[in-house]
Motif scaffolding. Structure first.
Motif, mmCIF file in Angstrom:
data_model
loop_
_atom_site.group_PDB
_atom_site.id
_atom_site.type_symbol
_atom_site.label_atom_id
_atom_site.label_comp_id
_atom_site.label_asym_id
_atom_site.label_seq_id
_atom_site.Cartn_x
_atom_site.Cartn_y
_atom_site.Cartn_z
ATOM 1 N N ILE A 1 0.835 -1.206 0.000
ATOM 2 C CA ILE A 1 0.000 0.000 0.000
ATOM 3 C C ILE A 1 0.864 1.248 0.000
ATOM 4 N N ILE A 2 1.886 1.253 0.840
ATOM 5 C CA ILE A 2 2.784 2.404 0.896
ATOM 6 C C ILE A 2 3.542 2.563 -0.414
ATOM 7 N N SER A 3 4.021 1.442 -0.965
ATOM 8 C CA SER A 3 4.772 1.538 -2.217
ATOM 9 C C SER A 3 3.879 2.000 -3.362
ATOM 10 N N SER A 4 2.622 1.588 -3.365
ATOM 11 C CA SER A 4 1.703 2.054 -4.414
ATOM 12 C C SER A 4 1.498 3.558 -4.322
ATOM 13 N N ALA A 5 1.370 4.067 -3.115
ATOM 14 C CA ALA A 5 1.210 5.508 -2.927
ATOM 15 C C ALA A 5 2.470 6.266 -3.345
ATOM 16 N N LEU A 6 3.632 5.703 -3.041
ATOM 17 C CA LEU A 6 4.877 6.355 -3.431
ATOM 18 C C LEU A 6 5.067 6.333 -4.947
ATOM 19 N N PHE A 7 4.737 5.207 -5.589
ATOM 20 C CA PHE A 7 4.826 5.131 -7.046
ATOM 21 C C PHE A 7 3.881 6.138 -7.692
ATOM 22 N N ALA A 8 2.676 6.248 -7.164
ATOM 23 C CA ALA A 8 1.704 7.190 -7.721
ATOM 24 C C ALA A 8 2.191 8.628 -7.556
ATOM 25 N N SER A 9 2.723 8.964 -6.396
ATOM 26 C CA SER A 9 3.198 10.329 -6.188
ATOM 27 C C SER A 9 4.410 10.635 -7.071
ATOM 28 N N ALA A 10 5.284 9.650 -7.284
ATOM 29 C CA ALA A 10 6.428 9.862 -8.175
ATOM 30 C C ALA A 10 5.964 10.054 -9.612
ATOM 31 N N ALA A 11 4.967 9.292 -10.040
ATOM 32 C CA ALA A 11 4.463 9.422 -11.409
ATOM 33 C C ALA A 11 3.783 10.773 -11.618
ATOM 34 N N ILE A 12 2.999 11.207 -10.658
ATOM 35 C CA ILE A 12 2.317 12.491 -10.782
ATOM 36 C C ILE A 12 3.332 13.634 -10.770
ATOM 37 N N ALA A 13 4.295 13.572 -9.866
ATOM 38 C CA ALA A 13 5.314 14.622 -9.796
ATOM 39 C C ALA A 13 6.138 14.673 -11.078
ATOM 40 N N SER A 14 6.449 13.522 -11.624
ATOM 41 C CA SER A 14 7.216 13.474 -12.862
ATOM 42 C C SER A 14 6.433 14.092 -14.015
ATOM 43 N N ASN A 15 5.153 13.772 -14.119
ATOM 44 C CA ASN A 15 4.337 14.334 -15.193
ATOM 45 C C ASN A 15 4.137 15.837 -15.027
ATOM 46 N N VAL A 16 3.964 16.294 -13.813
ATOM 47 C CA VAL A 16 3.795 17.728 -13.571
ATOM 48 C C VAL A 16 5.077 18.468 -13.945
ATOM 49 N N ASN A 17 6.231 17.926 -13.534
ATOM 50 C CA ASN A 17 7.501 18.573 -13.868
ATOM 51 C C ASN A 17 7.745 18.573 -15.368
ATOM 52 N N LEU A 18 7.420 17.478 -16.039
ATOM 53 C CA LEU A 18 7.616 17.398 -17.480
ATOM 54 C C LEU A 18 6.736 18.401 -18.207
ATOM 55 N N ASN A 19 5.486 18.526 -17.791
ATOM 56 C CA ASN A 19 4.580 19.487 -18.428
ATOM 57 C C ASN A 19 5.013 20.926 -18.178
ATOM 58 N N ARG A 20 5.548 21.209 -17.012
ATOM 59 C CA ARG A 20 6.042 22.560 -16.729
ATOM 60 C C ARG A 20 7.252 22.888 -17.588
ATOM 61 N N LYS A 21 8.151 21.904 -17.760
ATOM 62 C CA LYS A 21 9.333 22.121 -18.598
ATOM 63 C C LYS A 21 8.917 22.364 -20.045
ATOM 64 N N ARG A 22 7.962 21.606 -20.528
ATOM 65 C CA ARG A 22 7.488 21.788 -21.898
ATOM 66 C C ARG A 22 6.787 23.138 -22.049
#
Length: 57
Positions: free
Chosen positions: A27-48
């Motif tokens: 459960i904890i790892s799923s939450a961490l994976f989800a937060s990493a994926a969301i943060a990565s997509n947000v950062n990528l969209n901001r860079k673009r």
């Protein structure tokens, strides 16, 4: 916080999620994976967006 530190933080969250998954904390790892994926997509969209590659029209 600049982009390098955001990328490092996202990577650390991903690695901690991977370690949690291996140790059985699903459960904890799923939450961490989800937060990493969301943060990565947000950062990528901001860079673009800064480079002018996104169009909101």
């Amino acid at each position: 916080m600049n982009d390098f530190y955001k990328d490092i933080l996202t990577g650390i969250v991903f690695v901690i999620g991977l370690i949690g998954f291996i140790s059985g904390e699903f459960i904890i790892s799923s939450a961490l994976f989800a937060s990493a994926a969301i943060a990565s997509n947000v950062n990528l969209n901001r860079k673009r967006g800064k480079a002018g590659q996104l169009s909101w029209d």
